[in-house]
Design a protein around this motif. Structure first.
Motif, PDB file in Angstrom:
ATOM      1  N   PHE A   1       4.553   5.594  -5.246  1.00 37.75           N
ATOM      2  CA  PHE A   1       4.635   5.622  -6.707  1.00 37.75           C
ATOM      3  C   PHE A   1       3.697   6.685  -7.277  1.00 37.75           C
ATOM      4  O   PHE A   1       4.086   7.467  -8.148  1.00 37.75           O
ATOM      5  CB  PHE A   1       4.297   4.241  -7.270  1.00 37.75           C
ATOM      6  N   ILE A   2       2.469   6.730  -6.781  1.00 37.39           N
ATOM      7  CA  ILE A   2       1.498   7.710  -7.265  1.00 37.39           C
ATOM      8  C   ILE A   2       1.944   9.127  -6.927  1.00 37.39           C
ATOM      9  O   ILE A   2       1.832  10.041  -7.752  1.00 37.39           O
ATOM     10  CB  ILE A   2       0.105   7.424  -6.666  1.00 37.39           C
ATOM     11  N   MET A   3       2.466   9.331  -5.725  1.00 34.88           N
ATOM     12  CA  MET A   3       2.918  10.668  -5.337  1.00 34.88           C
ATOM     13  C   MET A   3       4.096  11.122  -6.187  1.00 34.88           C
ATOM     14  O   MET A   3       4.154  12.289  -6.598  1.00 34.88           O
ATOM     15  CB  MET A   3       3.277  10.694  -3.852  1.00 34.88           C
ATOM     16  N   LEU A   4       5.036  10.239  -6.452  1.00 38.08           N
ATOM     17  CA  LEU A   4       6.174  10.602  -7.299  1.00 38.08           C
ATOM     18  C   LEU A   4       5.728  10.898  -8.717  1.00 38.08           C
ATOM     19  O   LEU A   4       6.224  11.836  -9.355  1.00 38.08           O
ATOM     20  CB  LEU A   4       7.214   9.479  -7.287  1.00 38.08           C
ATOM     21  N   LYS A   5       4.797  10.112  -9.208  1.00 33.10           N
ATOM     22  CA  LYS A   5       4.294  10.315 -10.562  1.00 33.10           C
ATOM     23  C   LYS A   5       3.566  11.649 -10.681  1.00 33.10           C
ATOM     24  O   LYS A   5       3.761  12.383 -11.655  1.00 33.10           O
ATOM     25  CB  LYS A   5       3.357   9.166 -10.931  1.00 33.10           C
ATOM     26  N   SER A   6       2.746  11.995  -9.689  1.00 34.28           N
ATOM     27  CA  SER A   6       2.031  13.274  -9.740  1.00 34.28           C
ATOM     28  C   SER A   6       2.985  14.450  -9.539  1.00 34.28           C
ATOM     29  O   SER A   6       2.784  15.519 -10.117  1.00 34.28           O
ATOM     30  CB  SER A   6       0.907  13.304  -8.709  1.00 34.28           C
ATOM     31  N   ALA A   7       4.019  14.272  -8.732  1.00 32.43           N
ATOM     32  CA  ALA A   7       5.007  15.342  -8.553  1.00 32.43           C
ATOM     33  C   ALA A   7       5.778  15.580  -9.849  1.00 32.43           C
ATOM     34  O   ALA A   7       6.088  16.721 -10.192  1.00 32.43           O
ATOM     35  CB  ALA A   7       5.959  14.991  -7.417  1.00 32.43           C
TER      36      ALA A   7
ATOM     37  N   ILE B   1       0.832  -1.208   0.000  1.00 28.87           N
ATOM     38  CA  ILE B   1       0.000   0.000   0.000  1.00 28.87           C
ATOM     39  C   ILE B   1       0.865   1.256   0.000  1.00 28.87           C
ATOM     40  O   ILE B   1       0.656   2.174  -0.799  1.00 28.87           O
ATOM     41  CB  ILE B   1      -0.954  -0.005   1.205  1.00 28.87           C
ATOM     42  N   PHE B   2       1.867   1.299   0.878  1.00 29.76           N
ATOM     43  CA  PHE B   2       2.717   2.481   0.929  1.00 29.76           C
ATOM     44  C   PHE B   2       3.603   2.602  -0.307  1.00 29.76           C
ATOM     45  O   PHE B   2       3.903   3.705  -0.757  1.00 29.76           O
ATOM     46  CB  PHE B   2       3.549   2.502   2.207  1.00 29.76           C
TER      47      PHE B   2
END
Length: 85
Positions: free
Chosen positions: A71-77, A65-66
């Motif tokens: 991964f999602i946070m890095l991709k959106s950043a 989960i983390f």
């Protein structure tokens, strides 16, 4: 057609979940009080696994989960930085 399929999948998952819950409950709540030489002991692994398996699955689940959230946070950043320039 898909509604029938969904109900069948749901019933199968409910059945499997009930079997797993019953097996684990017997393993952890009843088997410790059964004699060591009883034939029912053959159906269950050692008690150590009753604790180690859920802990392992919990660690793998939380890590997944983390990892996914990271991964999602890095991709959106990365998208935000690309959009800003």
């Amino acid at each position: 057609m898909t509604q029938i399929h969904d109900k069948a999948v749901g019933a199968a998952l409910l059945g499997i979940g009930s079997l797993v819950f019953t097996y684990y409950s017997i393993w952890t709540l009843i088997i410790p009080f059964v004699d060591e030489d009883h034939p029912a002991r053959v159906l269950f692994p050692p008690q150590w696994y009753a604790i180690a398996l859920p802990v392992f699955l919990l660690i793998v689940g939380v890590t997944s989960i983390f990892g996914f959230l990271s991964f999602i946070m890095l991709k959106s950043a990365k998208k935000a930085a690309k959009k800003a320039t």
